[in-house]
Write a protein that holds these residues in place. Structure first.
Motif, short mmCIF file in Angstrom:
data_model
loop_
_atom_site.label_atom_id
_atom_site.label_comp_id
_atom_site.label_asym_id
_atom_site.label_seq_id
_atom_site.Cartn_x
_atom_site.Cartn_y
_atom_site.Cartn_z
N ILE A 1 -1.11 -5.73 5.20
CA ILE A 1 -2.02 -4.71 5.71
C ILE A 1 -1.58 -3.35 5.17
O ILE A 1 -0.40 -3.01 5.21
CB ILE A 1 -2.01 -4.69 7.26
CG1 ILE A 1 -2.40 -6.07 7.80
CG2 ILE A 1 -2.96 -3.62 7.78
CD1 ILE A 1 -2.25 -6.19 9.31
N GLN A 2 -2.52 -2.59 4.66
CA GLN A 2 -2.23 -1.31 4.01
C GLN A 2 -3.30 -0.30 4.38
O GLN A 2 -4.48 -0.65 4.51
CB GLN A 2 -2.20 -1.51 2.49
CG GLN A 2 -1.68 -0.35 1.69
CD GLN A 2 -1.58 -0.68 0.21
OE1 GLN A 2 -2.04 -1.73 -0.25
NE2 GLN A 2 -0.97 0.20 -0.57
N SER A 3 -2.91 0.93 4.57
CA SER A 3 -3.90 1.97 4.85
C SER A 3 -4.63 2.34 3.57
O SER A 3 -4.11 2.20 2.46
CB SER A 3 -3.22 3.22 5.43
OG SER A 3 -2.49 3.90 4.42
N ALA A 4 -5.86 2.82 3.72
CA ALA A 4 -6.64 3.24 2.56
C ALA A 4 -5.96 4.39 1.82
O ALA A 4 -6.08 4.50 0.59
CB ALA A 4 -8.05 3.64 2.98
N VAL A 5 -5.26 5.24 2.55
CA VAL A 5 -4.58 6.37 1.93
C VAL A 5 -3.54 5.87 0.93
O VAL A 5 -3.54 6.27 -0.24
CB VAL A 5 -3.92 7.28 2.99
CG1 VAL A 5 -3.08 8.36 2.32
CG2 VAL A 5 -4.98 7.90 3.89
N SER A 6 -2.65 5.00 1.37
CA SER A 6 -1.61 4.51 0.47
C SER A 6 -2.21 3.64 -0.63
O SER A 6 -1.74 3.65 -1.78
CB SER A 6 -0.55 3.74 1.25
OG SER A 6 -1.10 2.59 1.86
N PHE A 7 -3.27 2.89 -0.30
CA PHE A 7 -3.90 2.05 -1.31
C PHE A 7 -4.53 2.89 -2.42
O PHE A 7 -4.35 2.60 -3.61
CB PHE A 7 -4.96 1.16 -0.67
CG PHE A 7 -5.76 0.37 -1.67
CD1 PHE A 7 -5.23 -0.78 -2.23
CD2 PHE A 7 -7.03 0.78 -2.06
CE1 PHE A 7 -5.95 -1.51 -3.18
CE2 PHE A 7 -7.75 0.06 -3.00
CZ PHE A 7 -7.22 -1.09 -3.55
N MET A 8 -5.26 3.94 -2.05
CA MET A 8 -5.92 4.77 -3.05
C MET A 8 -4.89 5.53 -3.89
O MET A 8 -5.09 5.72 -5.09
CB MET A 8 -6.88 5.75 -2.38
CG MET A 8 -8.12 5.08 -1.77
SD MET A 8 -9.12 4.20 -2.99
CE MET A 8 -9.59 5.53 -4.08
N GLU A 9 -3.81 5.94 -3.26
CA GLU A 9 -2.74 6.60 -4.02
C GLU A 9 -2.12 5.64 -5.03
O GLU A 9 -1.86 6.00 -6.19
CB GLU A 9 -1.69 7.15 -3.07
CG GLU A 9 -2.17 8.34 -2.24
CD GLU A 9 -1.16 8.77 -1.19
OE1 GLU A 9 -0.21 7.99 -0.95
OE2 GLU A 9 -1.34 9.86 -0.62
N GLU A 10 -1.90 4.41 -4.61
CA GLU A 10 -1.35 3.40 -5.51
C GLU A 10 -2.33 3.07 -6.63
O GLU A 10 -1.93 2.96 -7.80
CB GLU A 10 -1.03 2.12 -4.72
CG GLU A 10 -0.42 1.01 -5.56
CD GLU A 10 -0.17 -0.25 -4.77
OE1 GLU A 10 0.38 -1.20 -5.36
OE2 GLU A 10 -0.52 -0.30 -3.57
N ALA A 11 -3.60 2.93 -6.30
CA ALA A 11 -4.61 2.63 -7.31
C ALA A 11 -4.71 3.76 -8.33
O ALA A 11 -4.82 3.51 -9.54
CB ALA A 11 -5.97 2.39 -6.64
N SER A 12 -4.68 5.00 -7.86
CA SER A 12 -4.76 6.14 -8.78
C SER A 12 -3.57 6.17 -9.72
O SER A 12 -3.71 6.49 -10.91
CB SER A 12 -4.82 7.45 -7.98
OG SER A 12 -5.98 7.50 -7.18
#
Length: 279
Positions: A261-272
């Motif tokens: 489970i991951q927050s959208a904030v950390s996911f989007m930062e990782e994706a970027s």
């Protein structure tokens, strides 16, 4: 290897991360489709749903030039990889959650290129302006007699438990049919989920070679915590199914850290960070 990944977001995340920089992380065709969504929430869910498999293959050091996305004749998305072992996946979303189940290598069986994996998730929110019993009756034709009996008990269950059981039943049915890659019109009464006993039957028989795992996730949305339930389904082959799993048993424990489970904030930062120069 197989795993379920859940991305949880809050309303404010949409305004922070739904921008041209984030849209640039996907291909031009996907960007065009995302910009056509009327509601920003739908566009944001769609963006994360497209980024999840891309970030996954990036983790396996696969380049975008070796990756092709397509859909089956029934509309089930899949990806093919020219330079590495195949990866099967399936996506779901509801309100503030987006989920993906994926499997790789020797864990993939039957029906390439989409393979037999499915996932569904739903928010445990009561129907607005409608009694629970009336809400359940709307779906009665898609429920078996056993399923109706465990939902509409006498004396009645607490409403929260009735909803939990119903959504578990429904997400399992959805996950199974999505795993099969079937289109609309499938008779959900062929699938029966006895929630109290965590048992599944397909046309009255244990589903040989299948694995079902249910899960529960909490997410803060606009200062309030909401609960989601979901089910992941995958075919593990008749050869291994009888040896590794109890046929028709729905698991609820967390074996081998399969749920991430991951927050959208950390996911989007990782994706970027990882996909910035990928497309």
């Amino acid at each position: 290897m197989w795993q379920v990944r859940i991305i949880a977001f809050q309303p404010n995340d949409i305004h922070v991360f739904l921008n041209e920089k984030a849209l640039a992380l996907v291909d031009a065709k996907s960007r065009q489709k995302l910009k056509q969504f009327y509601h920003k929430e739908d566009a944001f869910r769609g963006l994360i749903a497209r980024l999840l498999p891309r970030l996954l293959v990036k983790e396996y050091d696969i380049g975008s030039e070796d990756l092709f996305f397509g859909t089956t004749q029934h509309g089930k998305p899949y990806m093919t990889i020219t330079s590495a072992a195949p990866i099967g996946y399936n996506i779901t979303h509801d309100n503030g959650l987006i989920g993906m189940v994926y499997s790789t290598g020797d864990d993939l069986f039957a029906d390439p290129p989409a393979y037999r994996l499915g996932i569904d998730v739903m928010k445990l929110s009561p129907p607005k302006g409608e009694r629970i019993i009336d809400f359940i009756n709307i779906f009665s034709e898609q429920l078996t007699a056993l399923e109706r009996s465990i939902l509409l008990t006498n004396p009645p269950l607490p409403e929260s438990e009735t909803l939990r059981r119903f959504y578990l039943i429904w997400t399992l049915k959805e996950a199974y049919t999505k795993a099969l890659g079937l289109g609309l019109g499938f008779d959900f009464r062929q699938i029966e989920y006895d929630v109290p006993r965590d048992k599944v039957r397909i046309n009255g028989n244990p589903p040989i070679g299948w694995q079902f795992v249910r899960f529960q996730v909490n997410n803060m949305e606009s200062g309030q915590e909401y609960t989601y339930v979901g089910v992941a389904a995958r075919f593990v082959s008749e050869r291994n199914g009888g040896e590794q799993e109890v046929e028709g048993k729905v698991e609820s424990e967390y074996p081998n850290n399969w749920l991430k489970i991951q927050s959208a904030v950390s996911f989007m930062e990782e994706a970027s960070l990882k996909l910035g120069n990928w497309n």
